[in-house]
Design a protein around this motif. Structure first.
Motif, PDB file in Angstrom:
ATOM      1  N   VAL A   8      79.234   3.297 -13.171  1.00  0.00           N
ATOM      2  CA  VAL A   8      79.540   2.133 -14.011  1.00  0.00           C
ATOM      3  C   VAL A   8      78.340   1.198 -14.009  1.00  0.00           C
ATOM      4  N   ASP A   9      77.651   1.126 -15.160  1.00  0.00           N
ATOM      5  CA  ASP A   9      76.460   0.274 -15.280  1.00  0.00           C
ATOM      6  C   ASP A   9      76.220   0.016 -16.763  1.00  0.00           C
ATOM      7  N   ASP A  10      75.840  -1.202 -17.102  1.00  0.00           N
ATOM      8  CA  ASP A  10      75.609  -1.515 -18.514  1.00  0.00           C
ATOM      9  C   ASP A  10      74.244  -1.069 -19.002  1.00  0.00           C
ATOM     10  N   ASP A  11      73.394  -0.588 -18.093  1.00  0.00           N
ATOM     11  CA  ASP A  11      72.065  -0.101 -18.454  1.00  0.00           C
ATOM     12  C   ASP A  11      72.136   1.416 -18.656  1.00  0.00           C
ATOM     13  N   ARG A  23      74.498  15.348 -11.160  1.00  0.00           N
ATOM     14  CA  ARG A  23      74.721  16.699 -11.682  1.00  0.00           C
ATOM     15  C   ARG A  23      73.904  17.727 -10.924  1.00  0.00           C
ATOM     16  N   ASN A  24      72.694  17.349 -10.532  1.00  0.00           N
ATOM     17  CA  ASN A  24      71.850  18.270  -9.756  1.00  0.00           C
ATOM     18  C   ASN A  24      72.448  18.584  -8.390  1.00  0.00           C
ATOM     19  N   GLU A  25      73.341  17.699  -7.915  1.00  0.00           N
ATOM     20  CA  GLU A  25      74.036  17.937  -6.648  1.00  0.00           C
ATOM     21  C   GLU A  25      75.340  18.708  -6.862  1.00  0.00           C
ATOM     22  N   GLY A  26      75.576  19.119  -8.111  1.00  0.00           N
ATOM     23  CA  GLY A  26      76.777  19.889  -8.407  1.00  0.00           C
ATOM     24  C   GLY A  26      78.024  19.053  -8.588  1.00  0.00           C
ATOM     25  N   LEU A  27      77.856  17.752  -8.855  1.00  0.00           N
ATOM     26  CA  LEU A  27      78.990  16.854  -8.987  1.00  0.00           C
ATOM     27  C   LEU A  27      79.377  16.663 -10.455  1.00  0.00           C
ATOM     28  N   ARG A  28      80.644  16.466 -10.694  1.00  0.00           N
ATOM     29  CA  ARG A  28      81.144  16.121 -12.024  1.00  0.00           C
ATOM     30  C   ARG A  28      80.963  14.615 -12.213  1.00  0.00           C
ATOM     31  N   VAL A  29      80.561  14.176 -13.398  1.00  0.00           N
ATOM     32  CA  VAL A  29      80.203  12.769 -13.593  1.00  0.00           C
ATOM     33  C   VAL A  29      80.885  12.191 -14.825  1.00  0.00           C
ATOM     34  N   PHE A  30      81.461  11.003 -14.662  1.00  0.00           N
ATOM     35  CA  PHE A  30      81.912  10.176 -15.778  1.00  0.00           C
ATOM     36  C   PHE A  30      81.059   8.921 -15.813  1.00  0.00           C
ATOM     37  N   GLU A  31      80.945   8.312 -16.993  1.00  0.00           N
ATOM     38  CA  GLU A  31      80.172   7.085 -17.133  1.00  0.00           C
ATOM     39  C   GLU A  31      81.011   6.007 -17.803  1.00  0.00           C
ATOM     40  N   ALA A  32      80.739   4.745 -17.439  1.00  0.00           N
ATOM     41  CA  ALA A  32      81.332   3.594 -18.107  1.00  0.00           C
ATOM     42  C   ALA A  32      80.279   2.492 -18.136  1.00  0.00           C
ATOM     43  N   GLU A  33      80.282   1.681 -19.209  1.00  0.00           N
ATOM     44  CA  GLU A  33      79.244   0.666 -19.354  1.00  0.00           C
ATOM     45  C   GLU A  33      79.680  -0.722 -18.882  1.00  0.00           C
ATOM     46  N   ASP A  34      80.940  -0.880 -18.493  1.00  0.00           N
ATOM     47  CA  ASP A  34      81.376  -2.145 -17.903  1.00  0.00           C
ATOM     48  C   ASP A  34      82.675  -1.910 -17.126  1.00  0.00           C
ATOM     49  N   GLY A  35      83.139  -2.964 -16.460  1.00  0.00           N
ATOM     50  CA  GLY A  35      84.326  -2.824 -15.632  1.00  0.00           C
ATOM     51  C   GLY A  35      85.583  -2.489 -16.397  1.00  0.00           C
ATOM     52  N   LEU A  36      85.724  -3.040 -17.599  1.00  0.00           N
ATOM     53  CA  LEU A  36      86.916  -2.760 -18.406  1.00  0.00           C
ATOM     54  C   LEU A  36      87.007  -1.287 -18.781  1.00  0.00           C
ATOM     55  N   GLU A  37      85.871  -0.734 -19.217  1.00  0.00           N
ATOM     56  CA  GLU A  37      85.852   0.684 -19.570  1.00  0.00           C
ATOM     57  C   GLU A  37      86.135   1.545 -18.341  1.00  0.00           C
TER      58      GLU A  37
END
Length: 232
Positions: A8-11, A23-37
């Motif tokens: 979670v980061d707006d940048d 991802r290089n560590e084999g982890l699944r990743v979600f992204e959000a650009e702010d706390g609400l999202e």
């Protein structure tokens, strides 16, 4: 099992960099650009760890962390462009488990992530507990149920973060033993010491606020000045 991390980061550039390393560590990743999202995503998806920036529009990381802690106890690593101790203390007081100041080395962040995920695995395997055979610890009105990760004081359940529970469990399991900050970090995070003494101090303060009648005159977690902390 593949672990899932929410970044979670707006940048967007920071999200991209962290995403690639995860991802290089084999982890699944979600992204959000702010706390609400982030809060909306957490309603739909299962997440094992959150990397949460402090300064964001709409809902900042501090407020988002408070909201997450109302219902979830998953590890949270806070990110902030401000490295002063007061910002670190503010972040950890909200219930964060770790803190990384920007600009950060992605490899160091990955080490912190892996340390938190390793704690999850150890807890799931039942290896994160002391092999004393004592699954429930009673110290006066304080009861620690290690198998269920529940702490009660005078019959009332106390909500501790995973890190706070692990620190209390460590010292309560070894009553009378004095732990310095380095030993606490190595025992709980399962890593060489990354953090400053202030980080452990803040976690101890947070635990005292939750379990002590008077945190300024603690009954359970004692300070051994110049050495460390112990549970009597």
């Amino acid at each position: 099992m593949t672990h899932t991390v929410l970044v979670v980061d707006d940048d967007p550039e920071i999200r991209d960099v962290v995403h690639i390393f995860l991802r290089n560590e084999g982890l699944r990743v979600f992204e959000a650009e702010d706390g609400l999202e982030a809060l909306e995503l957490l309603k739909r998806e299962g997440v094992d760890l959150i990397i949460l920036d402090v300064m964001m529009p709409n809902l900042d990381g501090i407020k988002a962390c408070f909201k997450i802690r109302e219902t979830m106890n998953i590890p949270i690593i806070m990110l902030s462009a401000k490295g002063e101790d007061i910002d670190k203390i503010t972040g950890l007081t909200t219930g964060a488990d770790d803190y990384v100041a920007k600009p950060f080395n992605p490899l160091e962040l990955m080490a912190r992530v892996k340390a938190q995920l390793r704690r999850i695995k150890l807890a799931g395997d039942g290896l994160g507990q002391s092999q004393t055979g004592e699954s429930v610890i009673e110290i006066g009105d304080l009861i620690i149920d290690k198998s269920r990760h529940i702490v009660t004081v005078r019959g009332k359940e106390v909500s501790l973060t995973p890190i706070e529970f692990s620190i209390l469990e460590l010292m309560a399991t070894h009553r009378g033993h004095v732990f310095n900050v380095e030993k606490i970090y190595q025992s709980v995070w399962k890593e060489e010491k990354f953090l400053t003494d202030n980080t452990i101090m803040v976690h101890i303060r947070n635990i005292r606020e939750k379990i002590e009648d008077n945190p300024r005159e603690p009954r359970y977690i004692k300070t051994v000045w110049g050495v460390g902390y112990k549970v009597e």
